[in-house]
Design a protein around this motif. Structure first.
Motif, PDB file in Angstrom:
ATOM      1  N   ARG A  34       6.122   6.223  -1.886  1.00 53.52           N
ATOM      2  CA  ARG A  34       5.752   5.334  -0.788  1.00 53.52           C
ATOM      3  C   ARG A  34       6.986   4.972   0.028  1.00 53.52           C
ATOM      4  O   ARG A  34       6.939   4.943   1.262  1.00 53.52           O
ATOM      5  CB  ARG A  34       5.090   4.067  -1.331  1.00 53.52           C
ATOM      6  CG  ARG A  34       4.708   3.090  -0.222  1.00 53.52           C
ATOM      7  CD  ARG A  34       4.044   1.841  -0.737  1.00 53.52           C
ATOM      8  NE  ARG A  34       3.726   0.960   0.371  1.00 53.52           N
ATOM      9  CZ  ARG A  34       3.155  -0.244   0.235  1.00 53.52           C
ATOM     10  NH1 ARG A  34       2.813  -0.673  -0.971  1.00 53.52           N
ATOM     11  NH2 ARG A  34       2.901  -0.985   1.293  1.00 53.52           N
ATOM     12  N   ASN A  48      -2.449   8.820   9.024  1.00 54.56           N
ATOM     13  CA  ASN A  48      -2.764   7.483   8.547  1.00 54.56           C
ATOM     14  C   ASN A  48      -2.147   7.311   7.156  1.00 54.56           C
ATOM     15  O   ASN A  48      -2.447   8.097   6.253  1.00 54.56           O
ATOM     16  CB  ASN A  48      -4.277   7.291   8.482  1.00 54.56           C
ATOM     17  CG  ASN A  48      -4.676   5.859   8.151  1.00 54.56           C
ATOM     18  OD1 ASN A  48      -3.947   5.145   7.478  1.00 54.56           O
ATOM     19  ND2 ASN A  48      -5.836   5.446   8.637  1.00 54.56           N
ATOM     20  N   GLY A  50      -2.688   5.298   4.741  1.00 53.34           N
ATOM     21  CA  GLY A  50      -3.617   4.993   3.657  1.00 53.34           C
ATOM     22  C   GLY A  50      -4.157   6.243   2.979  1.00 53.34           C
ATOM     23  O   GLY A  50      -3.938   6.460   1.784  1.00 53.34           O
ATOM     24  N   TYR A 123      -4.575  -0.699   2.120  1.00 54.29           N
ATOM     25  CA  TYR A 123      -4.411  -0.183   3.477  1.00 54.29           C
ATOM     26  C   TYR A 123      -5.638  -0.432   4.353  1.00 54.29           C
ATOM     27  O   TYR A 123      -5.648  -0.051   5.530  1.00 54.29           O
ATOM     28  CB  TYR A 123      -4.103   1.311   3.445  1.00 54.29           C
ATOM     29  CG  TYR A 123      -2.694   1.627   2.989  1.00 54.29           C
ATOM     30  CD1 TYR A 123      -1.628   1.606   3.880  1.00 54.29           C
ATOM     31  CD2 TYR A 123      -2.427   1.939   1.660  1.00 54.29           C
ATOM     32  CE1 TYR A 123      -0.341   1.900   3.473  1.00 54.29           C
ATOM     33  CE2 TYR A 123      -1.137   2.238   1.235  1.00 54.29           C
ATOM     34  CZ  TYR A 123      -0.105   2.212   2.145  1.00 54.29           C
ATOM     35  OH  TYR A 123       1.177   2.505   1.738  1.00 54.29           O
TER      36      TYR A 123
END
Length: 246
Positions: A34, A48, A50, A123
């Motif tokens: 991450r 995106n 997420g 998210y």
């Protein structure tokens, strides 16, 4: 299958250190990834974070919690002559291998579902194509289990498992869009890596949350993933050793 699952579960619980590797190590790697992905210009590539994190987590857990663990399991049970003794009964070879791996398959599936739910809440995203996500989970489990059996065929003893699994552990995430999304790579490289063993599964996971694949594209990725799983299963059926190598 139930008997083999119960046996492996009891053996797993005898060594508490197993939880450190199977549960905490993948999560630590996920946290590191991450941080790495936060340094990338994901928005500039239309990504995106997420769904990307969900696919990254799925790939990491499939490799570390399932593939590497099942490979070690097969080799250890072979060295202990467990597999050889099981073959003297009425249980077929696929059931022996599937039953032995069933405990780690269950752990990996539970981990993936739990992490995916947590990341979705974090998210603010929700699955748009649940069937694609389910297909990804199915193909991922089949591929990693078959690959584990094929890798175990290369291992002479339990000490060689670490060396035998290194290529998949280090190379597979790099070429399958787990660590580095293909969208940030040059077009030529991205087109080639589209056919990497775990790429179809990762694409299906992402599409489960983004809906980016059409039905025809999703079917194509599903068939490609099954083809890779069938290839490794065929290698395992031909090369797998049921007793220690001399």
């Amino acid at each position: 299958m139930r008997a083999l699952f119960r046996i492996e579960w009891k053996l797993f619980n005898r060594i508490k250190a197993n939880y450190v590797f199977v549960l905490f190590v993948p999560l630590m790697i996920l946290m590191a990834m991450r941080f790495v992905q936060d340094q990338m210009d994901l928005a500039g590539h239309g990504l995106n974070p997420g769904p990307l994190m969900v696919s990254t987590a799925t790939g990491i857990l499939l490799i570390f919690s399932l593939y590497s663990s099942v490979t070690g399991l097969y080799v250890a049970r072979r060295e202990e002559l467990v597999l050889k003794r099981l073959r003297t009964g009425e249980v077929s070879d696929p059931v022996i291998l599937a039953g032995g791996a069933s405990m780690f398959i269950t752990i990996a599936v539970v981990q993936i579902l739990g992490v995916a739910a947590a990341l979705s809440a974090m998210y603010g995203v929700a699955p748009r194509q649940p069937l694609a996500a389910m297909a990804a989970l199915l193909t991922g489990v089949a591929l990693m289990t078959a690959m584990a059996a094929a890798t175990a065929a290369l291992c002479k003893n339990i000490e060689s498992v670490m060396v035998a699994t290194l290529p998949a552990i280090f190379v597979l995430p790099m070429i399958s869009g787990i660590y580095i999304p293909r969208e940030v790579l040059p077009d030529a490289a991205a087109d080639v890596l589209l056919f990497a063993p775990l790429s179809p599964t990762i694409d299906l996971v992402r599409s489960g949350w983004t809906g980016e694949l059409s039905v025809l594209q999703g079917v194509g990725r599903f068939v490609l993933a099954l083809a890779w799983a069938a290839l490794f299963a065929a290698i395992a059926a031909r090369r797998f050793r049921w007793e220690p190598r001399t």
